[in-house]
Design a protein around this motif. Sequence first.
Motif, PDB file in Angstrom:
ATOM      1  N   LYS A 309       0.755  -1.232   0.117  1.00 31.93           N
ATOM      2  CA  LYS A 309       0.015  -0.070   0.096  1.00 31.93           C
ATOM      3  C   LYS A 309       1.074   1.314   0.166  1.00 31.93           C
ATOM      4  CE  LYS A 309      -3.737   2.419   2.705  1.00 31.93           C
ATOM      5  NZ  LYS A 309      -4.721   2.414   3.570  1.00 31.93           N
ATOM      6  N   THR A 310       0.735   2.055  -1.027  1.00 34.62           N
ATOM      7  CA  THR A 310       1.314   3.340  -0.942  1.00 34.62           C
ATOM      8  C   THR A 310       0.876   4.452  -0.680  1.00 34.62           C
ATOM      9  OG1 THR A 310       2.649   2.669  -2.939  1.00 34.62           O
ATOM     10  CG2 THR A 310       2.714   4.823  -2.639  1.00 34.62           C
ATOM     11  N   THR A 311       1.304   5.438   0.112  1.00 26.10           N
ATOM     12  CA  THR A 311       0.850   6.638   0.801  1.00 26.10           C
ATOM     13  C   THR A 311       1.753   7.715   0.298  1.00 26.10           C
ATOM     14  OG1 THR A 311       1.679   6.567   2.863  1.00 26.10           O
ATOM     15  CG2 THR A 311      -0.507   5.499   2.482  1.00 26.10           C
ATOM     16  N   ARG A 312       0.889   8.953   0.135  1.00 24.27           N
ATOM     17  CA  ARG A 312       1.883  10.039  -0.161  1.00 24.27           C
ATOM     18  C   ARG A 312       1.611  11.147   0.790  1.00 24.27           C
ATOM     19  NH1 ARG A 312       4.252  12.099  -5.338  1.00 24.27           N
ATOM     20  NH2 ARG A 312       4.044  14.569  -5.498  1.00 24.27           N
ATOM     21  N   GLU A 313       2.339  11.918   1.234  1.00 22.57           N
ATOM     22  CA  GLU A 313       2.212  13.089   2.350  1.00 22.57           C
ATOM     23  C   GLU A 313       3.083  14.016   2.080  1.00 22.57           C
ATOM     24  OE1 GLU A 313       2.335  13.721   7.134  1.00 22.57           O
ATOM     25  OE2 GLU A 313       3.708  12.165   6.128  1.00 22.57           O
ATOM     26  N   THR A 314       2.530  15.336   2.010  1.00 22.34           N
ATOM     27  CA  THR A 314       3.121  16.757   1.653  1.00 22.34           C
ATOM     28  C   THR A 314       3.230  17.487   3.017  1.00 22.34           C
ATOM     29  OG1 THR A 314       2.806  16.555  -0.682  1.00 22.34           O
ATOM     30  CG2 THR A 314       3.480  18.822   0.490  1.00 22.34           C
ATOM     31  N   VAL A 315       4.340  17.979   3.369  1.00 17.35           N
ATOM     32  CA  VAL A 315       4.406  18.627   4.711  1.00 17.35           C
ATOM     33  C   VAL A 315       5.288  19.885   4.297  1.00 17.35           C
ATOM     34  CG1 VAL A 315       4.204  16.906   6.235  1.00 17.35           C
ATOM     35  CG2 VAL A 315       6.533  17.080   5.212  1.00 17.35           C
ATOM     36  N   TYR A 316       5.076  21.018   5.269  1.00 22.34           N
ATOM     37  CA  TYR A 316       5.739  22.409   4.933  1.00 22.34           C
ATOM     38  C   TYR A 316       6.413  22.642   6.222  1.00 22.34           C
ATOM     39  CZ  TYR A 316       2.985  22.467   0.485  1.00 22.34           C
ATOM     40  OH  TYR A 316       2.401  22.069  -0.748  1.00 22.34           O
ATOM     41  N   TYR A 317       7.616  23.196   5.948  1.00 23.89           N
ATOM     42  CA  TYR A 317       8.088  24.003   7.187  1.00 23.89           C
ATOM     43  C   TYR A 317       8.488  25.462   6.899  1.00 23.89           C
ATOM     44  CZ  TYR A 317       8.658  19.340   9.144  1.00 23.89           C
ATOM     45  OH  TYR A 317       8.202  18.099   9.534  1.00 23.89           O
ATOM     46  N   ALA A 318       8.868  26.336   7.826  1.00 21.82           N
ATOM     47  CA  ALA A 318       9.200  27.482   7.525  1.00 21.82           C
ATOM     48  C   ALA A 318      10.352  27.934   8.748  1.00 21.82           C
ATOM     49  CB  ALA A 318       8.228  28.652   7.779  1.00 21.82           C
ATOM     50  N   THR A 319      11.566  28.330   8.149  1.00 25.36           N
ATOM     51  CA  THR A 319      12.575  28.712   8.967  1.00 25.36           C
ATOM     52  C   THR A 319      13.175  30.105   8.855  1.00 25.36           C
ATOM     53  OG1 THR A 319      14.940  27.856   9.692  1.00 25.36           O
ATOM     54  CG2 THR A 319      14.311  27.428   7.481  1.00 25.36           C
ATOM     55  N   ASN A 320      14.036  30.522   9.623  1.00 27.69           N
ATOM     56  CA  ASN A 320      14.652  31.852   9.505  1.00 27.69           C
ATOM     57  C   ASN A 320      15.996  31.617   9.006  1.00 27.69           C
ATOM     58  OD1 ASN A 320      15.359  31.005  12.079  1.00 27.69           O
ATOM     59  ND2 ASN A 320      16.519  32.905  12.243  1.00 27.69           N
ATOM     60  N   LEU A 321      16.499  30.351   8.801  1.00 23.23           N
ATOM     61  CA  LEU A 321      17.679  30.031   8.440  1.00 23.23           C
ATOM     62  C   LEU A 321      17.818  30.203   6.793  1.00 23.23           C
ATOM     63  CD1 LEU A 321      18.326  26.863  10.404  1.00 23.23           C
ATOM     64  CD2 LEU A 321      19.577  29.063  10.550  1.00 23.23           C
ATOM     65  N   THR A 322      18.825  30.666   6.322  1.00 20.65           N
ATOM     66  CA  THR A 322      19.294  30.828   4.798  1.00 20.65           C
ATOM     67  C   THR A 322      20.337  30.019   4.568  1.00 20.65           C
ATOM     68  OG1 THR A 322      20.660  32.649   4.977  1.00 20.65           O
ATOM     69  CG2 THR A 322      18.098  32.978   4.721  1.00 20.65           C
ATOM     70  N   CYS A 323      20.492  29.998   3.055  1.00 22.26           N
ATOM     71  CA  CYS A 323      21.555  28.823   2.591  1.00 22.26           C
ATOM     72  C   CYS A 323      22.902  29.477   3.275  1.00 22.26           C
ATOM     73  CB  CYS A 323      21.668  28.846   1.094  1.00 22.26           C
ATOM     74  SG  CYS A 323      20.465  27.746   0.417  1.00 22.26           S
ATOM     75  N   PRO A 324      23.148  30.620   3.222  1.00 20.90           N
ATOM     76  CA  PRO A 324      24.444  31.045   3.875  1.00 20.90           C
ATOM     77  C   PRO A 324      24.685  30.469   5.259  1.00 20.90           C
ATOM     78  CG  PRO A 324      23.560  32.897   2.662  1.00 20.90           C
ATOM     79  CD  PRO A 324      22.570  31.861   2.825  1.00 20.90           C
ATOM     80  N   ASP A 325      23.629  30.540   6.000  1.00 26.36           N
ATOM     81  CA  ASP A 325      23.846  29.903   7.589  1.00 26.36           C
ATOM     82  C   ASP A 325      23.611  28.393   7.719  1.00 26.36           C
ATOM     83  OD1 ASP A 325      23.288  32.513   8.391  1.00 26.36           O
ATOM     84  OD2 ASP A 325      21.107  32.243   8.096  1.00 26.36           O
ATOM     85  N   THR A 326      23.254  27.661   6.472  1.00 26.13           N
ATOM     86  CA  THR A 326      23.134  26.218   6.670  1.00 26.13           C
ATOM     87  C   THR A 326      23.159  25.586   5.171  1.00 26.13           C
ATOM     88  OG1 THR A 326      22.086  24.514   7.590  1.00 26.13           O
ATOM     89  CG2 THR A 326      20.624  26.169   6.773  1.00 26.13           C
ATOM     90  N   THR A 327      22.717  24.494   5.001  1.00 32.84           N
ATOM     91  CA  THR A 327      22.514  23.790   3.908  1.00 32.84           C
ATOM     92  C   THR A 327      21.429  23.079   3.717  1.00 32.84           C
ATOM     93  OG1 THR A 327      23.893  21.620   4.762  1.00 32.84           O
ATOM     94  CG2 THR A 327      25.322  23.464   3.821  1.00 32.84           C
ATOM     95  N   PRO A 328      20.967  22.662   2.433  1.00 33.16           N
ATOM     96  CA  PRO A 328      19.756  21.844   2.240  1.00 33.16           C
ATOM     97  C   PRO A 328      19.943  20.591   3.093  1.00 33.16           C
ATOM     98  CG  PRO A 328      20.329  22.739   0.238  1.00 33.16           C
ATOM     99  CD  PRO A 328      21.279  23.175   1.229  1.00 33.16           C
ATOM    100  N   ALA A 329      20.990  19.998   2.951  1.00 30.30           N
ATOM    101  CA  ALA A 329      21.045  18.655   3.730  1.00 30.30           C
ATOM    102  C   ALA A 329      21.049  18.815   5.251  1.00 30.30           C
ATOM    103  CB  ALA A 329      22.654  18.002   3.125  1.00 30.30           C
ATOM    104  N   ALA A 330      21.718  19.896   5.740  1.00 23.57           N
ATOM    105  CA  ALA A 330      21.558  20.284   7.143  1.00 23.57           C
ATOM    106  C   ALA A 330      19.914  20.545   7.514  1.00 23.57           C
ATOM    107  CB  ALA A 330      22.305  21.110   7.470  1.00 23.57           C
ATOM    108  N   LEU A 331      19.105  21.173   6.740  1.00 28.82           N
ATOM    109  CA  LEU A 331      17.842  21.413   7.050  1.00 28.82           C
ATOM    110  C   LEU A 331      17.131  20.037   6.968  1.00 28.82           C
ATOM    111  CD1 LEU A 331      17.029  24.515   4.914  1.00 28.82           C
ATOM    112  CD2 LEU A 331      17.195  24.551   7.358  1.00 28.82           C
ATOM    113  N   ALA A 332      17.328  19.117   6.156  1.00 24.66           N
ATOM    114  CA  ALA A 332      16.836  17.861   5.929  1.00 24.66           C
ATOM    115  C   ALA A 332      17.148  17.192   7.383  1.00 24.66           C
ATOM    116  CB  ALA A 332      16.764  17.158   4.861  1.00 24.66           C
ATOM    117  N   PHE A 333      18.261  17.372   7.698  1.00 26.20           N
ATOM    118  CA  PHE A 333      18.827  16.649   9.146  1.00 26.20           C
ATOM    119  C   PHE A 333      18.067  17.159  10.252  1.00 26.20           C
ATOM    120  CE2 PHE A 333      21.886  17.114  12.562  1.00 26.20           C
ATOM    121  CZ  PHE A 333      22.119  15.812  12.789  1.00 26.20           C
TER     122      PHE A 333
END
Length: 413
Positions: A309-333
């Motif tokens: 059985k396959t399910t699909r879920e979409t979730v959203y997040y907001a942060t004040n961090l920007t790419c100079p402060d962090t990385t996309p991989a770090a945000l996922a982490f």
Amino acid sequence: MKQLGALYAELGADLLACLEHLPDHRSRFGRRYPLSGLLCVCAAAMTGGNTHPVAIADWAATAAEVTLEVLGLASRSVTGALRRPDATTIARALTGLDVAALETLVAARAADAALAAGSIGCACDPDEPDLADSAAEQIERDCCAGALPQLCVDGKYLRGTGNSAAEQEKLVSAFEPARGITLAQVPVPEGTNETTCFGPLLAPLDLRGTVVSADAAHTTAANARWLVEDKRAHYLFAVKADQPTLFAQMKALDWTAVPDRSRRRRAAHGRWELRSMRTIELDVAVGSFHLPHAATAIRIIRTRTVKGKTTRETVYYATNLTCPDTTPAALAFHIRRHWAVENSSHHVRDRTFAEDACTTRSVAAPQALAALRNLIIGLLHCAGETNLASATRRYNRDEPATLHLLGINPKTT
């Protein structure tokens, strides 16, 4: 560990000495045992998995005399026999406690243990696929480039304190996933929700440069502004439909115009999963956003297949961090690491320490017991334990090791 180091450094590492700072709420007439000693007995018994006042009294009834004396219970009868506290005595000691002071003191002891242990990585359950699949993946996450210190905020009901959610007590805690300790915990006042606890929970902590992650209950403009402007921290908030304006803004962003920043496929425990993450810098994409200081919007699509059985879920997040402060991989982490509060704290409190099964309902007692459970979980994590259920069984048979874990040194008592 700067959150607690400067705040509680003067309290020391000895739990018995630490708890002596707790005001005694009991009448001065008829006191047989010091309050600090009774609470240390509770902590020692809990280390062995004895979490109810009756079970704690049973542990005290069979503990070695030298152990009870080290814990501060040196009262003897006229015949010279050592008196041992019963369940009623323990319940009365827990009832009426200054739980705010107790939370501060046990957090101090856990913080000292974390400082002594140094960096031990992310506390997690190795059987939980969302947090640890292999030692190599664990090391990769701990060394994630751009990752910042993180604090996870989440609430938990004490199911045994009532027959319905309206009757049950609820606590909101701040959990540090890197070392697996609870830094603060406050009760949700009756007639309110956990959103009102965000400020009182985090106010005593030094959060400069820390990412505070929380679910949608805490995603408010006031909390975002307070964290960034007053606490000099970063936020990572989930956005759901119960914030219709913000949620509509997130959905309206042109997500098709940006590439995937992180894709993760894996199969474990009979489940196949694909996670896709995209990010948009808000200061470029929109002129005004319904969350102060929001700089990056995040969309994650989780596709899971379980038993065909396959399910699909979409979730959203907001942060004040920007790419100079962090990385996309770090945000996922950071997003994935937020669930450590569930897997490494709340789940352990329920399964290993039977918190939901505890029906103690006296004033202050449920939160006092929860605070002691948090302490033991934190100390076990700092000691490098990965299987806490096995660890409690081992400590239940080894009283000297229990005293050492609590930081109670017989030579100095």
